[in-house]
Design a protein around this motif. Structure first.
Motif, PDB file in Angstrom:
ATOM      1  N   PHE C 105       0.843  -1.195   0.000  1.00 37.62           N
ATOM      2  CA  PHE C 105       0.000   0.000   0.000  1.00 37.62           C
ATOM      3  C   PHE C 105       0.881   1.250   0.000  1.00 37.62           C
ATOM      4  N   GLY C 106       2.001   1.147   0.720  1.00 37.01           N
ATOM      5  CA  GLY C 106       2.953   2.255   0.777  1.00 37.01           C
ATOM      6  C   GLY C 106       3.561   2.564  -0.575  1.00 37.01           C
ATOM      7  N   ALA C 107       3.646   1.545  -1.419  1.00 36.00           N
ATOM      8  CA  ALA C 107       4.194   1.772  -2.751  1.00 36.00           C
ATOM      9  C   ALA C 107       3.194   2.514  -3.640  1.00 36.00           C
ATOM     10  N   ILE C 108       1.970   2.679  -3.131  1.00 33.00           N
ATOM     11  CA  ILE C 108       0.939   3.392  -3.882  1.00 33.00           C
ATOM     12  C   ILE C 108       0.688   4.749  -3.262  1.00 33.00           C
ATOM     13  N   SER C 109       0.653   4.750  -1.914  1.00 33.20           N
ATOM     14  CA  SER C 109       0.284   5.970  -1.203  1.00 33.20           C
ATOM     15  C   SER C 109       1.523   6.651  -0.638  1.00 33.20           C
ATOM     16  N   GLY C 110       1.458   7.946  -0.469  1.00 34.13           N
ATOM     17  CA  GLY C 110       2.625   8.694  -0.009  1.00 34.13           C
ATOM     18  C   GLY C 110       2.520   9.202   1.413  1.00 34.13           C
ATOM     19  N   ILE C 111       1.425   8.925   2.110  1.00 35.34           N
ATOM     20  CA  ILE C 111       1.321   9.429   3.471  1.00 35.34           C
ATOM     21  C   ILE C 111       1.090   8.292   4.462  1.00 35.34           C
ATOM     22  N   LEU C 147       5.049   2.631   6.981  1.00 32.89           N
ATOM     23  CA  LEU C 147       5.916   2.241   5.863  1.00 32.89           C
ATOM     24  C   LEU C 147       5.636   3.087   4.618  1.00 32.89           C
ATOM     25  N   ALA C 148       4.402   3.585   4.500  1.00 36.98           N
ATOM     26  CA  ALA C 148       4.064   4.395   3.330  1.00 36.98           C
ATOM     27  C   ALA C 148       4.937   5.639   3.227  1.00 36.98           C
ATOM     28  N   MET C 149       5.465   6.110   4.379  1.00 31.66           N
ATOM     29  CA  MET C 149       6.331   7.287   4.330  1.00 31.66           C
ATOM     30  C   MET C 149       7.700   6.959   3.756  1.00 31.66           C
ATOM     31  N   MET C 150       8.186   5.728   4.035  1.00 33.86           N
ATOM     32  CA  MET C 150       9.543   5.368   3.620  1.00 33.86           C
ATOM     33  C   MET C 150       9.568   4.765   2.226  1.00 33.86           C
ATOM     34  N   ILE C 151       8.569   3.892   1.964  1.00 28.79           N
ATOM     35  CA  ILE C 151       8.546   3.234   0.657  1.00 28.79           C
ATOM     36  C   ILE C 151       8.031   4.240  -0.370  1.00 28.79           C
ATOM     37  N   PRO C 152       8.798   4.481  -1.425  1.00 27.12           N
ATOM     38  CA  PRO C 152       8.384   5.510  -2.371  1.00 27.12           C
ATOM     39  C   PRO C 152       7.097   5.136  -3.102  1.00 27.12           C
ATOM     40  N   PRO C 153       6.300   6.108  -3.498  1.00 26.05           N
ATOM     41  CA  PRO C 153       6.496   7.541  -3.304  1.00 26.05           C
ATOM     42  C   PRO C 153       6.140   7.953  -1.880  1.00 26.05           C
ATOM     43  N   GLY C 154       6.791   9.002  -1.381  1.00 24.04           N
ATOM     44  CA  GLY C 154       6.493   9.482  -0.049  1.00 24.04           C
ATOM     45  C   GLY C 154       6.496  10.995  -0.026  1.00 24.04           C
ATOM     46  N   VAL C 155       5.434  11.563   0.506  1.00 26.13           N
ATOM     47  CA  VAL C 155       5.322  13.022   0.515  1.00 26.13           C
ATOM     48  C   VAL C 155       6.437  13.644   1.359  1.00 26.13           C
TER      49      VAL C 155
HETATM   50 NA    NA Z   1       4.862   5.562  -0.027  1.00 23.81          NA
END
Ligand code: NA
Ligand code: NA
Lengths: 310, 189, 425
Positions: C105-111, C147-155
Motif C-alpha cells: 500500500f505504501g508503494a501506492i500511497s505517499g502518506i 511504511l508508506a512514508m519510507m517506501i516511495p512515493p512518499g510526501v
Molecule cells: Na509511499
C-alpha cells in the motif's frame, strides 16, 4: 554608513561564476575607497531565477548573476543572447564583441526594468549531448530535449523538428537517464558538473550558442552609490569578468577529460555540417525575434551583426 | 440579517472550495496530458508546467482561507487541549486578532507587490499571461484570511461556535476524515 | 540578534497554540519591520509566493490527491487478500501478510496514515480471530502503516528533497532501503510473537486461489508498476508520475472497481485541495522565515557551531530534535520547518544528504506512533474505537523496534546509501 552588496546566483559554490562573484565581493569588502558589506548567496538561497531579478526591482537584492535567457521575460531583446550559430566561435573575438558599443546598446535595454546590466560573463559555448551522434539537421528530427523557458530556444529546437520539453533543470539528469528526453544543450562545464555524461553517449561539438551570464545590479541602488564607489565596483566586476573566463576554461578542460574517460564519444562537426545547422535554425529564430521585438530589436540586431561583420 | 450574512458567507466558502478543487483537477489534467502527448505524440505543451505552478500557488492561498474558517491549520494544540473552554474562547479571540492584523498587513503589501509587478509588464516565461497574476494570490488569499479571522473574533466575542470542518468533507483532520470515509464505505458494503 | 528575537517569538506563539503558519509569519514580519534590514516590505509577499512556486513541489498535492482517491476505494482490501494467500500459512503469517500489505500500500500511497484506515479495518478482526492479542494487532497495524512514508512515493521524502535540493530519485531509493529494513524487523517480531504465543497459521492457499487473488488485485498492483515503470521507462518525470497516479487511481476506482462515481471526483478534489493547503501555506510561511534567517546568515552560523562536534554527535542531536518534533506535529510540517535549518549544518560535518533524508523520514515515521500526539495513535483510536491508553500501550514494543531500526540506519549509512549509489552511480 557602509553600503550592503548581496550578490545572488543559482549554482553551487565552486562554479566559475561563484568563484568570480566571491572575488568581486572580496574586492569590495577590502576596498579602501569604498568598503562594502559584501556577501555572495549561492545555490538559489535568496530565490530561484526570475524572482532574483524581481528582487533587484523590489530592493531586496543588489546584484544578480544569471544567464541572459532569464531576462527575456523582462526584456525580449535579451533573447538575442540565445541566438544559435550567431555569435563568434573564436573566444577572443567573442570577448572583444562583449565590450563593443553595439553590445552595450543591447545591455542598456534592461534599464527600462530598473536593471543595470554591468557586464557579460562568459561561461562557455553550448554543446549538445545526446544518445545519438547528431550531425545533420535530420538527425535532430523527433528528438525530445530539455529547453530553458525562452521563446528563442524553443524556436531553435522546433526548427530542427525536435520536441522541446520545458522541465526544471534539477529534473534533467533523471529525465535523460530514463529516456523521457534524449538530448540537452549546455556548456561542457555545466554538463560535466551535472553528470550528464553518465547518462548520455555523445558530446557534439556544435559551439552553437552561449549561456553567458549577465552581471546585473539594481539601477536605483547603483545610482545611490558615490562616484568613487561606482568606479570601484565597475573595476571589481571587470576583474570578475576576466576571472570567470580563466576559471571556465580550466574547468572545461578538466570536464572534457573526465567525460572522455567516462566513455562519452566526442563528435567534431565539419564546417559544412555546421552551416547546414545554421541554415536550419538561425533564419527562423531571427524572424521570430524581429516579430517580437519590432524596430528596436531590429536596430540592435543589425548593430551587432555589423560588429560581427555578418 | 444575521441569517442573510450567514448565507452569503456559506456561499463564499463554497465558491472558494470549488475554485481550489478545480485548480487541483486542472493541475492533474495538465501534467498528465503533457506527459502523455510528449511520450506518445512527440508534442510538448510549452507552458503547462508554469500554469500548474501558478495554480498551485492560488490553491495554497484559497485553501488557507477555508482552513482558517474551520480552524484546521496545523498547530501544536497541547495547551488548548488542557485549557478550560473559557480560556479557549479567549485564546481564539487573541489568535483571531493577531491573524487579522498579520494577514491584513500581508494582504496590503501583497497588493503593493502585485501592482508593482503588473506595472513592470513582465510576462510569464512561456505563456502570454502577466506575471503579476501569480502575486495577486497574496492580496486575495491573505485578505480573505484576515476577513475570516475577523469573523472568528466576532463570533467568539458573541459567544458563538465556529463552523465545523465537516462542511467541506473534512472531519477532524486528514486522518479522521479518512476514518470517516472508511466507516462509510464499510456501511455501504 | 534579530534571529534570536524571531525564533523565540515564533516558538512562544506556537506553544500558545497559534497555527504554525501564522506564528512563523507574525514572528518574521515583526522582526523584519522592527530591526530590519531596510528593505521594502513587499519583498515578504514575494518570498512567500516563491516558496510554493516550485515545480518539484507539485508532486505533493498530486500524491495526496491520489491517496485520497485510493483511501475511498477498494485497493486496500484486494492487497490484503493477496498477501494472505501468499504468506498466510507461515508462522505469524497473517501478521506478516498485514505488514506486506501495508508495504505494498505504501508503494501506492505517499502518506503514513492512509493504510490504517484502508487496511486496518480489514485485517484487525482477522488478526483477533487468529488469536493475536488486541494490543499486538493495533500496534502492528499502526506501525506498519508508517511504511508508506519510507517506501516511495512518499510526501515527506519529496518535501525533504525540495527543501534541501537533493535528488528525489536518490532519496526515494534510500527510503526504500530503510522501509525494507523495517519490514524485516517487524516481520521477525511477528514471527517471534506467533511462536511464543503458539498462534496457529492459516491453511496454505491453493495455486488457483493465489492466482484468483492476484488477478483480483492486478489493477491495484498496476499502480506502482505504472509509477515506477513510467519514471524509469521515460514516460514521465517524478512530478508528472504523481499526476499519472491520480488519473490511474481515479480510473481504477471509478471504471474497474466502481467504488467511486466519476462525479464524486469533483467533490473529492475539494477536501483534498483544502488539506493540501495546510502543507503548502506552511511552506510559504516557512520559506519566508528561512529566507530571513539566511539573510542574517543563521544557517551558516549553526553550521559553524556544529562543525566542531563529531559527526556521530550531530546525528544524535538531529535524531533527538526530529523525534521530538514528530511527537507533536505531523511529519510533513516538521520537514518543511526544520530541514532547511538543519541541512547546512549536516552538510558542514560531511553528512550525505541522501542518508540524512532517510534518517529524517524514519524519525518522523516513528513520531507518527509516539505519544503524546502521534497522528496514527489518534487514527487508531477512531478506527478501532479503543481508549487512548490502550493504543499507546499497544505501540510501545513497536516504538522500540523503530528505534532499533533508526539506530541501524543512522550509524550504518551504507544500509541506505548503497541502493541509490548502485542505481544512480
Ligand atoms: Na509511499
Ligand atoms: Na506526530
Amino acid at each position: 554608513n557602509t553600503p550592503v552588496l548581496k550578490i545572488a546566483h543559482v549554482v553551487p559554490p565552486g562554479d566559475p561564476r561563484d568563484t568570480a562573484a566571491n572575488h568581486v565581493a572580496d574586492l569590495m569588502r577590502n576596498s579602501d575607497a569604498c568598503p562594502m558589506d559584501a556577501n555572495v548567496y549561492p545555490s538559489a538561497q535568496l530565490g530561484g531565477t526570475t524572482d532574483l531579478i524581481e528582487g533587484m526591482q523590489l530592493g531586496s537584492i543588489e546584484a544578480v548573476v544569471l544567464p541572459a535567457s532569464f531576462l527575456v521575460g523582462f526584456q525580449p531583446i535579451m533573447g538575442l543572447m540565445d541566438f544559435p550559430f550567431f555569435w563568434p566561435t573564436d573566444l577572443d573575438t567573442l570577448l572583444e564583441l562583449h565590450q563593443s558599443d553595439a553590445m552595450r546598446q543591447m545591455l542598456d535595454t534592461t534599464e527600462s526594468q530598473g536593471v543595470y546590466s554591468m557586464a557579460v560573463w562568459h561561461t562557455g559555448y553550448k554543446q549538445w549531448t545526446a544518445n545519438d551522434p547528431l550531425r545533420a539537421p535530420s538527425d535532430y528530427q523527433g528528438k525530445r530535449a530539455r529547453v530553458m523557458p525562452s521563446a528563442v530556444l524553443v524556436k531553435q529546437q522546433e526548427s530542427l523538428g525536435m520536441t522541446p520539453v520545458d522541465m526544471p533543470f534539477p529534473e534533467t539528469y533523471n529525465a535523460l537517464q530514463s529516456g523521457a528526453i534524449s538530448a540537452q544543450e549546455n556548456p561542457i562545464t555545466t554538463s560535466y558538473v551535472m553528470g550528464f555524461h553518465e547518462v548520455q553517449d555523445y558530446l557534439i561539438m556544435t559551439n552553437h550558442g552561449n549561456l553567458d551570464q549577465i552581471f546585473m545590479v539594481s539601477r536605483a541602488w547603483f545610482d545611490g552609490l558615490g562616484a568613487d564607489c561606482q568606479a570601484e565596483l565597475e573595476a571589481a566586476v571587470e576583474e570578475g569578468r576576466e576571472l570567470v573566463v580563466t576559471e571556465t576554461l580550466s574547468l572545461e578542460e578538466r570536464g572534457l577529460e573526465a567525460m572522455v574517460e567516462a566513455g562519452i564519444e566526442v563528435i567534431e562537426l565539419s564546417s559544412g555540417e555546421i552551416s547546414d545547422l545554421r541554415e536550419a535554425t538561425l533564419p527562423p529564430v531571427r524572424e521570430l525575434f524581429l516579430q517580437r521585438t519590432g524596430d528596436e530589436g531590429q536596430t540592435i540586431l543589425e548593430a551587432i551583426e555589423s560588429e560581427i561583420g555578418r | 440579517m444575521t441569517r442573510v450574512l450567514g448565507r452569503l458567507l456559506t456561499l463564499l466558502d463554497h465558491t472558494i472550495a470549488w475554485l481550489a478543487g478545480l485548480a487541483l483537477l486542472i493541475i492533474t489534467v495538465v501534467l498528465f496530458t503533457n506527459s502523455m502527448s510528449r511520450y506518445f505524440a512527440g508534442i510538448a505543451i510549452i507552458g503547462g508546467e508554469e500554469l500548474a505552478r501558478y495554480l498551485m500557488v492560488w490553491m495554497t492561498f484559497l485553501g488557507s482561507y477555508l482552513l482558517v474558517r474551520v480552524q484546521r491549520h496545523v498547530s501544536v494544540d497541547v495547551l488548548a487541549r488542557l485549557l478550560p473552554s473559557v480560556a479557549v474562547r479567549v485564546l481564539d479571540i487573541i489568535v483571531g486578532c493577531v491573524g487579522a492584523v498579520v494577514l491584513g498587513f500581508m494582504a496590503w503589501i501583497g497588493w503593493d507587490l502585485a501592482s508593482f509587478i503588473m506595472n513592470t509588464g513582465q510576462m510569464m516565461s512561456s505563456l502570454p499571461i502577466r506575471r503579476g497574476w501569480i502575486y495577486m494570490s497574496v492580496p486575495v488569499g491573505c485578505g480573505l484570511m484576515a476577513f475570516a479571522y475577523t469573523i472568528q473574533v466576532v463570533i467568539r466575542l458573541a459567544g458563538g461556535e465556529l463552523p465545523r470542518p465537516e462542511r467541506f468533507g473534512l472531519a477532524g483532520g486528514p486522518d479522521e476524515q479518512a476514518a470517516v470515509v472508511a466507516s462509510e464505505s464499510q456501511e455501504s458494503r | 540578534m534579530p534571529a534570536a528575537i524571531l525564533l523565540s517569538a515564533a516558538i512562544a506563539l506556537i506553544i500558545l497554540s497559534f497555527p504554525i503558519f501564522l506564528a512563523l509569519l507574525a514572528a518574521t514580519i515583526m522582526t523584519f519591520e522592527t530591526v530590519g534590514p531596510p528593505m521594502p516590505s513587499r519583498v515578504l509577499a514575494q518570498r512567500m509566493v516563491e516558496g510554493v512556486n516550485v515545480f518539484a513541489l507539485l508532486a505533493v498535492p498530486l500524491f495526496i490527491f491520489a491517496a485520497d482517491i485510493i483511501g475511498r476505494g477498494q485497493i486496500g482490501r484486494r492487497l490484503v487478500a493477496l498477501m494472505e494467500a501468499l504468506v498466510g500459512h507461515l508462522r505469524g503469517g497473517l501478521a506478516i501478510a498485514t505488514v506486506l500489505a501495508c508495504a505494498m500500500f505504501g508503494a501506492i500511497s505517499g502518506i503514513g496514515a492512509a493504510a490504517v484506515v484502508s487496511i486496518g479495518p480489514i485485517v484487525y478482526p482477522a488478526l483477533l480471530r487468529a488469536g493475536y492479542d488486541r494490543g499486538f494487532a493495533v500496534g502492528l497495524i499502526l506501525s506498519a502503516s508508517t511504511l508508506a512514508m519510507m517506501i516511495p512515493p512518499g510526501v515527506a521524502m519529496i518535501l525533504y528533497s525540495v527543501q534541501t535540493s537533493t535528488s528525489v530519485a536518490r532519496v526515494f531509493l534510500a527510503g526504500l532501503s530503510s522501509g525494507v529494513l523495517f519490514v524485516i524487523l517487524i516481520s521477525a517480531w511477528a514471527y517471534i510473537y506467533a511462536v511464543r504465543n503458539d498462534i496457529r497459521s492459516g491453511e496454505r492457499a491453493g495455486l488457483k486461489e493465489v492466482g484468483r487473488r492476484l488477478l483480483g488485485s492486478v489493477w491495484a498492483l498496476g499502480l506502482p508498476v505504472i509509477i515506477f515503470g513510467g519514471i524509469y521507462g521515460g514516460v514521465f518525470t517524478p512530478t508528472e508520475a504523481a499526476a499519472a497516479a491520480c488519473v490511474y487511481a481515479a480510473f481504477v476506482e471509478t471504471v474497474i472497481y466502481r467504488q467511486i462515481k466519476p462525479w464524486q471526483l469533483i467533490k473529492i478534489s475539494q477536501p483534498s485541495a483544502i488539506m493540501i493547503a495546510t502543507l503548502l501555506i506552511l511552506i510559504a510561511a516557512g520559506s519566508l522565515m528561512t529566507w530571513y534567517l539566511t539573510l542574517e546568515r543563521v544557517p551558516a552560523q549553526i553550521a559553524a557551531v556544529m562543525s566542531a562536534i563529531p559527526t556521530e554527535g550531530v546525528l544524535a542531536m538531529i535524531n533527538v530534535v526530529f523525534l521530538m518534533a514528530g511527537m507533536f506535529i505531523d511529519p510533513n510540517s516538521a520537514v518543511i520547518v526544520l530541514a532547511p535549518l538543519i541541512q547546512p549544518a549536516a552538510m558542514a560535518v560531511g553528512l550525505d544528504p541522501v542518508h540524512l533524508g532517510a534518517v529524517l523520514v524514519f524519525n518522523l515515521a516513528i513520531g507518527m506512533i509516539t505519544p503524546p500526539f502521534g497522528l496514527n495513535i489518534f487514527i487508531g483510536i477512531t478506527t478501532f474505537r479503543l481508549p487512548y491508553l490502550t493504543v499507546v500501550k499497544s505501540v510501545m514494543p513497536f516504538i522500540g523496534l523503530g528505534i532499533v531500526a533508526l539506530l541501524l540506519i543512522t550509524y550504518i549509512p551504507i544500509l541506505t546509501t548503497w541502493l541509490p549509489r548502485a542505481v544512480h552511480g
